[in-house]
Write a protein that holds these residues in place. Structure first.
Motif, short mmCIF file in Angstrom:
data_model
loop_
_atom_site.label_atom_id
_atom_site.label_comp_id
_atom_site.label_asym_id
_atom_site.label_seq_id
_atom_site.Cartn_x
_atom_site.Cartn_y
_atom_site.Cartn_z
N VAL A 75 0.87 76.17 -0.38
CA VAL A 75 0.92 76.30 -1.75
C VAL A 75 2.06 75.68 -2.08
N THR A 76 1.89 74.11 -2.76
CA THR A 76 3.33 73.52 -2.85
C THR A 76 3.74 74.04 -4.54
N ASN A 77 3.27 74.81 -5.35
CA ASN A 77 3.39 75.41 -6.59
C ASN A 77 4.64 76.85 -6.54
N ASN A 116 18.50 76.28 1.03
CA ASN A 116 18.08 74.94 0.13
C ASN A 116 15.97 74.40 0.33
N ARG A 117 15.71 75.37 1.02
CA ARG A 117 14.53 74.50 1.58
C ARG A 117 13.58 75.07 0.99
N HIS A 118 12.24 74.69 0.45
CA HIS A 118 11.27 75.13 -0.37
C HIS A 118 9.95 75.32 0.65
N TYR A 119 9.70 76.85 0.95
CA TYR A 119 9.18 76.56 2.00
C TYR A 119 7.72 77.33 1.39
N CYS A 120 6.66 76.85 1.59
CA CYS A 120 5.52 77.09 1.41
C CYS A 120 4.68 76.60 1.57
N MET A 121 4.81 76.56 3.08
CA MET A 121 3.26 76.41 4.72
C MET A 121 2.75 77.22 4.44
N THR A 122 3.69 78.49 5.14
CA THR A 122 3.53 79.71 6.17
C THR A 122 4.93 80.68 5.39
N ASN A 123 4.72 81.87 5.68
CA ASN A 123 5.82 82.83 6.08
C ASN A 123 5.54 83.68 7.01
N ILE A 163 12.60 78.64 11.64
CA ILE A 163 12.02 79.01 9.43
C ILE A 163 11.83 77.49 9.35
N VAL A 164 13.12 76.40 9.25
CA VAL A 164 13.21 75.35 8.44
C VAL A 164 11.97 74.77 8.59
N GLN A 165 11.17 75.07 9.54
CA GLN A 165 9.80 74.06 10.03
C GLN A 165 8.78 74.47 9.43
N LEU A 166 8.74 75.38 8.96
CA LEU A 166 7.77 76.57 7.99
C LEU A 166 7.79 75.86 6.29
N ALA A 167 8.98 75.10 5.98
CA ALA A 167 9.43 74.09 5.30
C ALA A 167 7.83 72.88 4.61
#
Length: 320
Positions: free
Chosen positions: A11-13, A172-179, A191-195
């Protein structure tokens, strides 16, 4: 079918602000059993390090620079697991696995700050042994507080700058792959690989921090001990006590930095380690040194061993 495929897409938004820690997810119903070994190791760490700190504070004979540094190491080992083990145990027992992004970043900062301080304290210990063996006549000059702070301040500032950089970039990353984080705590790469953005800068910052903090400390420690052993062999003098202390430091350095580097490299080797193996390695490089360090120092350091025997004999710590 269409609805399921849409849910599988990032979900990119939006950007997740709450995460689920799914460490040892593959073990499923066996996860509560993991509470036992982790709880025992945690209690051992807290008890052993607290007692070691108590001995060093209460005994005037243990107020020399070397023992102050051992006490500082014990303080690091005492607090380091506290930032994730209690939460992990609650996760295993009651599925309390939620953590906010801000909480995740704070946890990451605290774990890495104490982790870098552990290797840095080992570096300070190697400097103490270097001055004690190679420059014994100038030992008190170099190891007095005002002089020693020069070495301490530089490394502390270095640690804080690099860890702050790593955590700030992750925040500062945008995390939308999964939580869902396949880990028991908020490790940087977990965690950053979820960005859903390019994380090359995060990967570079992690690499720089690893090579300029613990790896640099490792190289400097190794060089100092090579100089120490060369000095002892050339002089023909007996420094059995000092060399024994150096051997203790080498054991701890090898265990601590070895496990930390394995945990770091495990994220750079695809399809070699399962998520559960990632979690095991990452938790062990914190918990095992925290348990072993006070025991190793207690058994190998004569002065601390004598104070321990006095405690066992009298049941109290008597000031000297």
């Amino acid at each position: 079918m269409t609805e399921i495929n849409m849910q599988d897409l990032p979900v990119t938004n939006i950007s997740f602000t709450t995460f689920t820690l799914n460490g040892y997810h593959g073990l499923k119903e066996w996860r509560p059993i993991l509470t036992i070994p982790y709880l025992l190791m945690f209690l051992l760490s807290v008890t052993a390090n607290s007692f070691l700190i108590l001995l060093i504070i209460s005994q005037r004979a243990l107020h020399s620079p070397m023992f102050v540094l051992i006490g500082l190491m014990a303080a690091v080992d005492l607090f380091w697991p506290i930032f994730f083990v209690p939460h992990m145990l609650l996760n295993f027992l009651f599925d309390w696995n939620q953590i906010s992004l801000s909480g995740c970043l704070i946890q990451m900062f605290c774990i890495y700050i104490f982790g870098t301080f552990q290797s840095t304290v080992l570096l300070w210990m190697s400097l103490d042994r270097y001055f004690a063996i190679c420059k014994p006549l100038s030992y008190h000059k170099y190891m007095q507080v005002s002089s020693f702070l020069k070495y301490v301040i530089v490394t502390v500032i270095r640690n804080v700058i690099f860890i702050t950089l790593v955590v700030s970039l992750a925040g500062n990353r945008h995390y939308c792959m999964t939580n869902e984080i396949d880990h028991c705590f908020c490790e940087h790469m977990a965690i950053v690989q979820l960005a859903c953005e390019d994380i090359s800068i995060n990967n570079l910052a992690g690499l720089l921090t690893t090579f300029l903090v613990p790896t640099t400390d490792f190289v400097l420690i190794t060089v100092s001990y090579v100089i120490i052993f060369s000095s002892v062999l050339k002089s023909g003098r007996s420094h059995s006590k000092a060399v024994s202390t150096c051997v203790t430091h080498i054991i701890i350095m090898t265990v601590s930095l070895g496990l930390a580097l394995i945990a770091f490299l495990s994220y750079r080797t695809k399809n070699v380690f399962s998520p559960d193996m990632h979690t095991l390695i990452s938790t062990m490089y914190i918990v095992i040194p925290s348990c072993c360090n006070p025991i190793i120092y207690g058994l190998r350091t004569k002065e601390i061993r004598e104070q321990l025997l006095k405690f066992i004999k009298h049941g109290i710590v008597l000031p000297q």
